[in-house]
Design a protein around this motif. Structure first.
Motif, PDB file in Angstrom:
ATOM      1  N   MET A   1      47.639  43.275  43.203  1.00 46.16           N
ATOM      2  CA  MET A   1      47.015  44.576  43.016  1.00 46.16           C
ATOM      3  C   MET A   1      45.694  44.635  43.770  1.00 46.16           C
ATOM      4  SD  MET A   1      47.460  45.724  39.162  1.00 46.16           S
ATOM      5  CE  MET A   1      48.924  46.538  38.676  1.00 46.16           C
ATOM      6  N   TYR A   2      44.700  43.915  43.309  1.00 43.95           N
ATOM      7  CA  TYR A   2      43.397  43.828  43.949  1.00 43.95           C
ATOM      8  C   TYR A   2      42.789  45.190  44.243  1.00 43.95           C
ATOM      9  CZ  TYR A   2      44.948  39.045  44.344  1.00 43.95           C
ATOM     10  OH  TYR A   2      45.417  37.800  44.049  1.00 43.95           O
ATOM     11  N   ASP A   3      42.787  46.053  43.249  1.00 44.11           N
ATOM     12  CA  ASP A   3      42.134  47.351  43.396  1.00 44.11           C
ATOM     13  C   ASP A   3      40.633  47.157  43.353  1.00 44.11           C
ATOM     14  OD1 ASP A   3      44.250  49.369  43.506  1.00 44.11           O
ATOM     15  OD2 ASP A   3      44.772  48.614  41.526  1.00 44.11           O
ATOM     16  N   LYS A   4      39.932  47.968  44.128  1.00 45.07           N
ATOM     17  CA  LYS A   4      38.479  47.931  44.104  1.00 45.07           C
ATOM     18  C   LYS A   4      38.007  48.895  43.024  1.00 45.07           C
ATOM     19  CE  LYS A   4      38.169  46.836  48.976  1.00 45.07           C
ATOM     20  NZ  LYS A   4      37.786  47.313  50.302  1.00 45.07           N
ATOM     21  N   VAL A   5      37.264  48.371  42.059  1.00 45.04           N
ATOM     22  CA  VAL A   5      36.796  49.170  40.938  1.00 45.04           C
ATOM     23  C   VAL A   5      35.315  48.885  40.695  1.00 45.04           C
ATOM     24  CG1 VAL A   5      39.060  49.244  39.811  1.00 45.04           C
ATOM     25  CG2 VAL A   5      37.470  47.442  39.223  1.00 45.04           C
ATOM     26  N   THR A   6      34.660  49.790  40.001  1.00 49.23           N
ATOM     27  CA  THR A   6      33.271  49.572  39.621  1.00 49.23           C
ATOM     28  C   THR A   6      33.232  48.945  38.232  1.00 49.23           C
ATOM     29  OG1 THR A   6      33.031  51.738  38.589  1.00 49.23           O
ATOM     30  CG2 THR A   6      32.509  51.589  40.948  1.00 49.23           C
ATOM     31  N   GLN A   7      32.077  48.483  37.834  1.00 52.22           N
ATOM     32  CA  GLN A   7      31.927  47.913  36.499  1.00 52.22           C
ATOM     33  C   GLN A   7      32.220  48.967  35.433  1.00 52.22           C
ATOM     34  OE1 GLN A   7      31.571  44.666  35.810  1.00 52.22           O
ATOM     35  NE2 GLN A   7      31.843  45.233  33.665  1.00 52.22           N
ATOM     36  N   LYS A   8      31.860  50.229  35.698  1.00 49.41           N
ATOM     37  CA  LYS A   8      32.160  51.307  34.750  1.00 49.41           C
ATOM     38  C   LYS A   8      33.665  51.487  34.580  1.00 49.41           C
ATOM     39  CE  LYS A   8      28.060  54.165  35.376  1.00 49.41           C
ATOM     40  NZ  LYS A   8      27.552  55.435  35.888  1.00 49.41           N
ATOM     41  N   ASP A   9      34.427  51.345  35.683  1.00 48.87           N
ATOM     42  CA  ASP A   9      35.888  51.445  35.601  1.00 48.87           C
ATOM     43  C   ASP A   9      36.438  50.339  34.705  1.00 48.87           C
ATOM     44  OD1 ASP A   9      35.938  53.619  37.349  1.00 48.87           O
ATOM     45  OD2 ASP A   9      36.238  52.357  39.120  1.00 48.87           O
ATOM     46  N   ILE A  10      35.912  49.132  34.857  1.00 48.91           N
ATOM     47  CA  ILE A  10      36.335  47.994  34.024  1.00 48.91           C
ATOM     48  C   ILE A  10      36.051  48.308  32.557  1.00 48.91           C
ATOM     49  CG2 ILE A  10      35.851  45.564  33.435  1.00 48.91           C
ATOM     50  CD1 ILE A  10      37.306  45.600  36.013  1.00 48.91           C
ATOM     51  N   GLU A  11      34.874  48.832  32.277  1.00 50.51           N
ATOM     52  CA  GLU A  11      34.501  49.160  30.897  1.00 50.51           C
ATOM     53  C   GLU A  11      35.415  50.234  30.329  1.00 50.51           C
ATOM     54  OE1 GLU A  11      30.346  50.114  31.232  1.00 50.51           O
ATOM     55  OE2 GLU A  11      29.824  48.047  31.750  1.00 50.51           O
ATOM     56  N   ARG A  12      35.774  51.237  31.138  1.00 48.45           N
ATOM     57  CA  ARG A  12      36.691  52.287  30.673  1.00 48.45           C
ATOM     58  C   ARG A  12      38.068  51.706  30.367  1.00 48.45           C
ATOM     59  NH1 ARG A  12      34.291  55.332  35.127  1.00 48.45           N
ATOM     60  NH2 ARG A  12      32.892  56.882  34.250  1.00 48.45           N
ATOM     61  N   MET A  13      38.544  50.810  31.228  1.00 52.81           N
ATOM     62  CA  MET A  13      39.851  50.192  30.998  1.00 52.81           C
ATOM     63  C   MET A  13      39.829  49.328  29.750  1.00 52.81           C
ATOM     64  SD  MET A  13      41.402  49.289  34.768  1.00 52.81           S
ATOM     65  CE  MET A  13      39.909  48.794  35.625  1.00 52.81           C
ATOM     66  N   GLU A  14      38.756  48.570  29.545  1.00 50.64           N
ATOM     67  CA  GLU A  14      38.636  47.748  28.344  1.00 50.64           C
ATOM     68  C   GLU A  14      38.612  48.608  27.089  1.00 50.64           C
ATOM     69  OE1 GLU A  14      35.131  45.506  29.340  1.00 50.64           O
ATOM     70  OE2 GLU A  14      36.310  43.859  30.192  1.00 50.64           O
ATOM     71  N   ALA A  15      37.935  49.742  27.147  1.00 47.98           N
ATOM     72  CA  ALA A  15      37.893  50.653  25.998  1.00 47.98           C
ATOM     73  C   ALA A  15      39.283  51.232  25.718  1.00 47.98           C
ATOM     74  CB  ALA A  15      36.894  51.780  26.252  1.00 47.98           C
ATOM     75  N   LEU A  64      46.892  47.530  32.297  1.00 51.25           N
ATOM     76  CA  LEU A  64      45.426  47.548  32.332  1.00 51.25           C
ATOM     77  C   LEU A  64      44.848  46.135  32.328  1.00 51.25           C
ATOM     78  CD1 LEU A  64      44.761  50.511  29.883  1.00 51.25           C
ATOM     79  CD2 LEU A  64      44.399  50.510  32.361  1.00 51.25           C
ATOM     80  N   GLU A  65      45.424  45.241  31.519  1.00 50.59           N
ATOM     81  CA  GLU A  65      44.940  43.863  31.492  1.00 50.59           C
ATOM     82  C   GLU A  65      45.139  43.184  32.851  1.00 50.59           C
ATOM     83  OE1 GLU A  65      45.469  42.793  26.749  1.00 50.59           O
ATOM     84  OE2 GLU A  65      47.141  42.368  28.112  1.00 50.59           O
ATOM     85  N   ARG A  66      46.283  43.425  33.478  1.00 47.14           N
ATOM     86  CA  ARG A  66      46.550  42.862  34.804  1.00 47.14           C
ATOM     87  C   ARG A  66      45.607  43.459  35.845  1.00 47.14           C
ATOM     88  NH1 ARG A  66      51.628  43.782  34.807  1.00 47.14           N
ATOM     89  NH2 ARG A  66      51.605  45.692  36.010  1.00 47.14           N
ATOM     90  N   MET A  67      45.326  44.749  35.715  1.00 45.95           N
ATOM     91  CA  MET A  67      44.422  45.428  36.639  1.00 45.95           C
ATOM     92  C   MET A  67      43.023  44.817  36.547  1.00 45.95           C
ATOM     93  SD  MET A  67      44.505  48.276  38.565  1.00 45.95           S
ATOM     94  CE  MET A  67      44.501  49.976  38.146  1.00 45.95           C
ATOM     95  N   ILE A  68      42.533  44.597  35.337  1.00 48.84           N
ATOM     96  CA  ILE A  68      41.209  44.006  35.148  1.00 48.84           C
ATOM     97  C   ILE A  68      41.185  42.586  35.725  1.00 48.84           C
ATOM     98  CG2 ILE A  68      39.600  43.119  33.414  1.00 48.84           C
ATOM     99  CD1 ILE A  68      40.367  45.587  31.694  1.00 48.84           C
ATOM    100  N   LYS A  69      42.238  41.832  35.458  1.00 50.96           N
ATOM    101  CA  LYS A  69      42.302  40.447  35.901  1.00 50.96           C
ATOM    102  C   LYS A  69      42.286  40.330  37.427  1.00 50.96           C
ATOM    103  CE  LYS A  69      45.067  36.290  35.170  1.00 50.96           C
ATOM    104  NZ  LYS A  69      46.275  35.759  34.531  1.00 50.96           N
ATOM    105  N   THR A  70      42.918  41.255  38.122  1.00 56.18           N
ATOM    106  CA  THR A  70      43.059  41.147  39.577  1.00 56.18           C
ATOM    107  C   THR A  70      42.097  42.037  40.355  1.00 56.18           C
ATOM    108  OG1 THR A  70      44.782  42.848  39.654  1.00 56.18           O
ATOM    109  CG2 THR A  70      45.503  40.544  39.372  1.00 56.18           C
ATOM    110  N   ALA A  71      41.300  42.830  39.662  1.00 56.83           N
ATOM    111  CA  ALA A  71      40.415  43.795  40.335  1.00 56.83           C
ATOM    112  C   ALA A  71      39.274  43.108  41.067  1.00 56.83           C
ATOM    113  CB  ALA A  71      39.857  44.780  39.321  1.00 56.83           C
TER     114      ALA A  71
END
Length: 167
Positions: A1-15, A64-71
């Motif tokens: 995947m390796y999507d480029k995300v911001t820290q805010k995106d990570i926080e939104r996904m975790e929420a 979402l968990e995979r996205m966070i792990k590979t982002a």
């Protein structure tokens, strides 16, 4: 995947993961139990729908968990006078003689219906790092391209304050 995300995106996904695990998962399990109690499962539409909803929720959690792990986390920092991540930008399209407002976001949050353009889209790439008043050429795949002028850049800070730079 390796999507480029911001820290805010990570926080939104975790929420969202937390909400899905604590709230939606419980609702889905309750719906399956309730439908199972209705009897014959082979012809029970409610049971099939409840199972499908439960499975879709679990699939979204795994995604979402995979996205966070590979982002790859990218910075959303930009100079105060330049178009950057999460900035609202008013653009003048010369060919169409129209003004439109867009917000530059990551590919994960891009939504053309809400005027959220990806930083990796042709338009997003072209205007990133430019200032209000700049005339920018937008390269498009297989097309001649077009010019836009950045009319204004609005910077929304984390604390909710808004700073507007106008040309």
């Amino acid at each position: 995947m390796y999507d480029k995300v911001t820290q805010k995106d990570i926080e939104r996904m975790e929420a969202e993961i937390e909400h899905r695990k604590l709230v939606v998962r419980k609702e889905a399990l309750d719906a399956v139990k309730e439908a199972r109690a209705q009897g014959d499962l082979s012809e029970n539409f409610e049971y099939k729908a409840a199972k499908q909803f439960k499975n879709e929720n679990e699939k979204r959690i795994r995604y979402l968990e995979r996205m966070i792990k590979t982002a790859v986390v990218i910075s959303e920092e930009s100079r105060a006078d330049e178009a950057g991540m999460n900035n609202k930008v008013v653009l003048w399209f010369e060919e169409d003689e129209e003004e439109e407002e867009y917000t530059i976001v990551t590919t994960v949050r891009a939504n053309s219906l809400k005027r959220l353009i990806s930083n990796e889209s042709p338009l997003g790439k072209a205007i990133l790092g430019h200032k209000a008043g700049d005339r920018v050429f937008v390269k498009t795949d297989g097309q001649p391209g077009y010019y836009v002028t950045i009319r204004s850049i609005e910077n929304t800070e984390d604390d909710g304050s808004v700073g507007l730079r106008k040309y």
